[in-house]
Design an enzyme around this catalytic site. Structure first.
Site, PDB file in Angstrom:
ATOM      1  N   HIS A  73      14.042   5.296   4.960  1.00 44.76           N
ATOM      2  CA  HIS A  73      12.838   5.614   4.178  1.00 44.76           C
ATOM      3  C   HIS A  73      12.547   4.550   3.106  1.00 44.76           C
ATOM      4  O   HIS A  73      11.433   4.003   3.069  1.00 44.76           O
ATOM      5  CB  HIS A  73      12.966   7.007   3.550  1.00 44.76           C
ATOM      6  CG  HIS A  73      11.931   7.312   2.521  1.00 44.76           C
ATOM      7  ND1 HIS A  73      10.584   7.380   2.811  1.00 44.76           N
ATOM      8  CD2 HIS A  73      12.034   7.545   1.177  1.00 44.76           C
ATOM      9  CE1 HIS A  73       9.909   7.649   1.702  1.00 44.76           C
ATOM     10  NE2 HIS A  73      10.774   7.747   0.700  1.00 44.76           N
ATOM     11  N   HIS A 109      14.336   3.342  -4.968  1.00 46.40           N
ATOM     12  CA  HIS A 109      13.529   4.308  -5.724  1.00 46.40           C
ATOM     13  C   HIS A 109      14.064   5.737  -5.696  1.00 46.40           C
ATOM     14  O   HIS A 109      13.732   6.546  -6.566  1.00 46.40           O
ATOM     15  CB  HIS A 109      12.062   4.277  -5.257  1.00 46.40           C
ATOM     16  CG  HIS A 109      11.803   4.963  -3.950  1.00 46.40           C
ATOM     17  ND1 HIS A 109      11.895   4.314  -2.742  1.00 46.40           N
ATOM     18  CD2 HIS A 109      11.452   6.248  -3.668  1.00 46.40           C
ATOM     19  CE1 HIS A 109      11.594   5.166  -1.765  1.00 46.40           C
ATOM     20  NE2 HIS A 109      11.331   6.342  -2.300  1.00 46.40           N
ATOM     21  N   GLU A 132      17.514   9.652  -8.278  1.00 37.80           N
ATOM     22  CA  GLU A 132      17.157  11.055  -8.040  1.00 37.80           C
ATOM     23  C   GLU A 132      18.141  11.751  -7.101  1.00 37.80           C
ATOM     24  O   GLU A 132      18.497  12.912  -7.303  1.00 37.80           O
ATOM     25  CB  GLU A 132      15.749  11.108  -7.435  1.00 37.80           C
ATOM     26  CG  GLU A 132      15.216  12.505  -7.239  1.00 37.80           C
ATOM     27  CD  GLU A 132      13.838  12.490  -6.596  1.00 37.80           C
ATOM     28  OE1 GLU A 132      13.488  13.504  -5.974  1.00 37.80           O
ATOM     29  OE2 GLU A 132      13.146  11.470  -6.701  1.00 37.80           O
ATOM     30  N   ASP A 133      18.580  11.050  -6.047  1.00 41.99           N
ATOM     31  CA  ASP A 133      19.341  11.706  -4.974  1.00 41.99           C
ATOM     32  C   ASP A 133      20.831  11.365  -4.921  1.00 41.99           C
ATOM     33  O   ASP A 133      21.548  11.868  -4.060  1.00 41.99           O
ATOM     34  CB  ASP A 133      18.722  11.356  -3.611  1.00 41.99           C
ATOM     35  CG  ASP A 133      17.320  11.931  -3.457  1.00 41.99           C
ATOM     36  OD1 ASP A 133      17.005  12.880  -4.189  1.00 41.99           O
ATOM     37  OD2 ASP A 133      16.547  11.425  -2.625  1.00 41.99           O
ATOM     38  N   ASP A 179       5.571   5.365  -1.119  1.00 42.74           N
ATOM     39  CA  ASP A 179       6.531   6.442  -0.855  1.00 42.74           C
ATOM     40  C   ASP A 179       5.814   7.648  -0.242  1.00 42.74           C
ATOM     41  O   ASP A 179       6.247   8.219   0.764  1.00 42.74           O
ATOM     42  CB  ASP A 179       7.210   6.825  -2.174  1.00 42.74           C
ATOM     43  CG  ASP A 179       8.085   8.064  -2.058  1.00 42.74           C
ATOM     44  OD1 ASP A 179       9.004   8.061  -1.231  1.00 42.74           O
ATOM     45  OD2 ASP A 179       7.827   9.038  -2.801  1.00 42.74           O
ATOM     46  N   ASP A 200     -23.998   9.958  14.460  1.00 44.31           N
ATOM     47  CA  ASP A 200     -25.091   9.037  14.769  1.00 44.31           C
ATOM     48  C   ASP A 200     -25.193   7.905  13.757  1.00 44.31           C
ATOM     49  O   ASP A 200     -26.071   7.060  13.865  1.00 44.31           O
ATOM     50  CB  ASP A 200     -26.428   9.793  14.818  1.00 44.31           C
ATOM     51  CG  ASP A 200     -26.656  10.425  16.183  1.00 44.31           C
ATOM     52  OD1 ASP A 200     -27.479  11.324  16.277  1.00 44.31           O
ATOM     53  OD2 ASP A 200     -25.976  10.000  17.140  1.00 44.31           O
TER      54      ASP A 200
END
Length: 701
Positions: free
Chosen positions: A48, A72, A76-77, A139, A259
């Protein structure tokens, strides 16, 4: 070739060897940090961040941005801290990563509140460095591209958030390709059935009409060549989301929307744009009212082009966009053009200036909005593109959202102008402040040094900037006034308990503040004025070794001056005016409300005596108050005009009027502006002298 190697190969085309080394180090560091983590699709999680970095590499963003993209999600993870990133890759990279990271460690009451605070933090970081939002958009784009693996309910929530926030931000920054892809994916997952039906119908229709599009393309190329213009002409397929929105907004059938064919003409310079426009107008007739010159007046995101809709062969409407190569780069990549094309071109400098002004405006809104949900509301209002172009008296052009009023214009000029505006001239004529502006209007704001924002403005302003400044001003003023009024209310309550307010010690106050669960003495006083705390209850809790006072110093009524602002309200049920006997009622979250002594709402409901305060009018009150009268007159021509003239002679203004007829009589109800009871009596006496007036009385409620 693996995606990681593709990233390094693509970035080596424009980055230095030492930058590529840093990217490889960041990849290795991120891979180690995310070791054992997998996406819902089953891929290693590191895939990712690599995909996000590849999206940004297409914009030729610098090494710190791409490094931050690879890292990034690390803070956080994983267990990696911002300090570790700063130590290994430098403070700029750490700041970018921190700006993108979500606030996962704070407890929120609702998912909406958490999301609002995430946006608040992200946009605060973005205002310091726009690269934060570029990483966040990339992201979100990759998450949308891989949304298939999520449950339908989560798909819809993420897609709705994308359409409401991320796609408009991409548009506001001029990132056209990212904006359109976010819209398409947001539409696909928000309305999967509608998306599939429209996709199938569009595919069939485009196959049937390919020959017509080819003929139009050949005709345009030939005509431009005859005019001596070197132009690059391409046909544009309308995106499904734009087709869908046009069907919804204009209530058109699918065939009517499809159209419209789109063609883009790119020429060498600005004069060639206008020559190309004239040439194509001679080939196909332009449709009146369908021409926009975004070259002379660019959009707020820096977009420039000439737009015209022509009537093509077989009566088919054709959309034409004409621009230069420089304008095309900005149209496709917006603020990222700064990195993609290193240039001193005035167009790029102007775009950077506009982006900087918008980010500065964001910072102001952030500082004014103490509540995250409120800030998100302001942000959503301002993210949708401006459609109205108006002029200042000096000839400067301001772009505002459709539906903006003169008050929005005043705040767009400067917050001080908005706070002090009292009137407006539109095209040299006086107009109400709530007037909605039209493109081409010349707007002049009239200010007064002691003027203040009116709470009623919140009911009609259209921009988040105006709404934020008005709310901030009212909250600040209300707080200061509430503290002063709360102190007067508490002093009265203390005196009624034979306690001298001056003898309350700091220790007593500290204990009371602590026990009340508020942050300060001022907050407790403000809460009393707003009805959240009762002065009598607070006074009892302060009862202590306070010094007794003599009966001569017993509590007197609170003086109402009429200048207390929104902390003191005058009840609509009885409309008290100076000279009336009055009483104060403390109502939760509304503060102190003044009623007349004989008001039915007071006499019928006095169960809690601590909610009632003795109040009296101050001397020399200069403001006006609302009073209502009922006048019964003969039903004759010109009566209303004569009554209005008498009211004006008595130096009163009419705020409102209602009338109903009954046989030979007319019942008129007036809401007037008067200074006090004597002034009202003077108005009523002057009306009694009129021959047509049969009866007159003051009404309440």
């Amino acid at each position: 070739m693996p995606e990681t190697e593709q990233l390094f190969t693509e970035t080596s085309q424009y980055l230095k060897p030492e930058d590529i080394t840093q990217l490889r180090n960041a990849y290795s560091f991120g891979q180690g940090a995310h070791s054992g983590q997998f996406r819902k699709s089953g891929e290693p999680y590191i895939s990712h961040p690599v995909a996000v970095a590849r999206i940004l590499s297409k914009l030729h963003l610098d090494a710190p941005t791409l490094t931050a993209a690879l890292l990034h999600d690390v803070v956080e993870d994983t267990a990696i801290s911002k300090a570790e990133i700063s130590e290994r890759f430098g403070e700029p990279v750490a700041e970018l990563v921190d700006g993108v990271s979500k606030l996962t460690k704070i407890e929120f009451q609702t998912q909406e509140e958490a999301q609002a605070e995430n946006f608040r933090k992200m946009l605060l970081a973005m205002a310091r460095d726009v690269r934060v939002i570029l990483i966040k958009l990339a992201d979100r784009l990759h998450n949308m591209q891989t949304l298939d693996v999520m449950l339908p309910a989560k798909q819809r929530r993420i897609a709705r958030e994308t359409l409401e926030i991320y796609a408009p931000i991409a548009h506001r920054l001029g990132l056209n390709n990212i904006y359109q892809e976010l819209q398409e994916l947001g539409f696909r997952y928000s309305y999967p059935l509608r998306y599939r039906v429209l996709q199938k119908a569009t595919k069939a229709a485009r196959g049937n009409r390919r020959e017509v599009v080819g003929k139009i393309l050949d005709a345009i190329n030939l005509k431009l060549k005859e005019a001596g213009l070197d132009a690059d002409v391409t046909g544009r397929e309308k995106h499904l989301f734009s087709i869908y929105m046009k069907m919804v907004e204009k209530r058109l059938s699918f065939s009517e929307v499809l159209d419209i064919y789109g063609f883009r003409v790119i020429v060498k310079d600005i004069p060639s744009c206008y020559v190309a426009l004239g040439t194509l107008h001679s080939l196909y007739k332009p449709i009146p009212g369908k021409f926009k010159d975004y070259i002379a007046i660019p959009k707020t995101n820096g977009y420039q082009s000439l737009h015209s809709t022509l009537l093509g062969p077989f009566g088919i409407p054709i959309e034409i966009q004409i621009r230069t190569a420089s304008m095309h780069r900005i149209a496709e990549n917006g603020v990222a053009s700064h990195w993609l094309y290193k240039s001193s071109d005035g167009d790029f400098n102007d775009l950077r200036l506009k982006t900087s002004q918008w980010l500065q405006s964001l910072l102001e809104t952030l500082s004014d909005s103490t509540d995250s949900m409120e800030f998100l509301e302001h942000l959503k209002i301002d993210l949708f593109p401006g459609d109205v172009f108006v002029f200042t008296p000096q000839g400067k052009i301001l772009s505002l959202p459709r539906g903006s009023t003169a008050v929005d214009f005043a705040y767009a000029v400067h917050s001080d102008v908005g706070n002090c505006c009292v009137a407006v001239k539109i095209n040299s004529e006086n107009a109400p402040l709530r007037t909605k502006l039209k493109s081409g209007d010349r707007v002049e704001i009239v200010t007064a040094p002691y003027a203040k924002p009116n709470p009623a403005w919140l009911s009609y302003v259209a921009t988040g900037r105006a709404r934020s400044h008005i709310r901030h001003f009212l909250k600040t003023i209300q707080y200061d006034e509430s503290v002063k009024l709360g102190e007067r209310m508490l002093n009265q309550a203390l005196l009624s308990f034979n306690m001298n307010p001056d003898t309350i010690t700091e220790t007593q106050w500290e204990k009371l503040v602590r026990d009340s669960g508020v942050k300060s003495k001022e907050e407790l006083l403000a809460d009393m004025a707003l009805g959240k705390q009762l002065p009598a209850v607070v006074a009892k809790r302060l009862a202590s070794p306070a010094e007794s006072i003599s009966p001569a110093q017993k509590a007197g009524p609170i003086t109402i001056l009429g200048t207390e602002g929104i902390t003191v309200q005058f009840a609509k049920c009885c409309r008290p005016i100076p000279g009336d006997a009055i009483i104060g009622v403390i109502k939760k979250d509304s503060g102190l409300i003044i009623h007349t002594h004989d008001c039915g709402n007071v006499t019928s409901n006095q169960k809690n005596p601590e909610n009632y305060l003795d109040v009296t009018w101050g001397k020399d009150i200069t403001r006006t108050f609302e009073a209502a009268i009922k006048v019964t007159t003969a039903n004759k021509q010109g009566v209303l005009a004569r009554i209005a003239a008498e009211i004006a002679k008595a130096e009163s203004n009419i705020d409102d009027i209602a009338m109903e007829s009954e046989d030979d009589f007319m019942h008129m109800r007036f809401t007037l502006q008067v200074n006090n009871r004597h002034h009202l009596a003077r108005v009523m006496r002057s009306l009694r002298h009129l021959r047509e007036v049969a009866k007159i009385s003051r009404t309440k409620g």
